[in-house]
Design a protein around this motif. Sequence first.
Motif, PDB file in Angstrom:
ATOM      1  N   MET A   1      82.411  65.311  13.328  1.00  0.00           N
ATOM      2  CA  MET A   1      82.304  66.565  14.067  1.00  0.00           C
ATOM      3  C   MET A   1      81.613  67.628  13.198  1.00  0.00           C
ATOM      4  O   MET A   1      81.745  67.621  11.990  1.00  0.00           O
ATOM      5  CB  MET A   1      83.700  67.065  14.440  1.00  0.00           C
ATOM      6  N   THR A  43      76.787  72.410  21.690  1.00  0.00           N
ATOM      7  CA  THR A  43      77.949  71.615  22.122  1.00  0.00           C
ATOM      8  C   THR A  43      77.483  70.227  22.588  1.00  0.00           C
ATOM      9  O   THR A  43      78.082  69.206  22.229  1.00  0.00           O
ATOM     10  CB  THR A  43      78.696  72.336  23.260  1.00  0.00           C
ATOM     11  N   THR A  48      81.208  71.732  17.655  1.00  0.00           N
ATOM     12  CA  THR A  48      82.318  72.504  18.213  1.00  0.00           C
ATOM     13  C   THR A  48      82.064  73.964  17.875  1.00  0.00           C
ATOM     14  O   THR A  48      81.960  74.322  16.695  1.00  0.00           O
ATOM     15  CB  THR A  48      83.653  72.039  17.589  1.00  0.00           C
TER      16      THR A  48
END
Length: 261
Positions: A1, A43, A48
């Motif tokens: 991420m 996104t 994030t």
Amino acid sequence: MTIALTRSVPPSIVDCELTHLKRERIDVARAGEQHARYEERLTALGCTIQRLPSLPDLPDSVFVEDTAVVLPELVIIARPGVESRRFEVTSVADALRPNYPLGFVEAPGTLDGGDVLCIGSTIYVGQSTRTNAEGIRQLTELTSAHGHSVRPVKLSGCLHLKSAVTRVGEDVILLNSDWVDQSSFSGLNQIEIHPREPFAANALLIGETVIYSATYYETRRRLEEKGIRVYVVETDELEKAEGGVTCCNILIPTDSDRVAS
Ligand code: CIR
């Protein structure tokens, strides 16, 4: 991420700093909509979004890139070269302090994050009107112990290093060779912007995709001809404030997902 720190477009952006552009009317609502679409693109590419607190009275506060430089080992909190932007850094440092080791550029040093381009262990830094020799010295001191090598790069005609050159692939850069000397980047594959689009060198690489302004379609064609995947965003309102696609985020890769900046 990957975390992408962003900040909303302030109504005061109409009074932003300008160095190489004449002031044009900025439609704040439209700038906000374009910024929201930009966040959606981030996104969609796996980021994030974490919004920093809004700073409505600081005209350039949407351009968070200039406030910090993210390295694998630490985050360097910059000291912007114009006084009007120095208040922006506090909230960035506050947001990062709990989770990341921080280093600080201190007076009389100045450094704008837009002047810093990291490729592997090399940190290219623009010798601009915003980043001074002492800022570059402190950047070198903060990073050399971690194995980075800092290479100062001369600029002319543009605001930041990343106005003149950005990364668009593993070892590929997009550059405007009127503003920056190609030989500073020997060893890297180079794509030149279209001569009619001097501001077109600012691209944001995330993974293997480039987020890129809809304004520069001739240069975009050059990228696509080289097989680079391009996600187009409209950013013309922010471009009136001398901002580009790299300026509106601070990307923080997690250990499992490194991205370029
Ligand atoms: C400024 O002059 O500081 C803003 N108007 C634009 C900053 C753009 N930031 C960037 O390219 N990294």
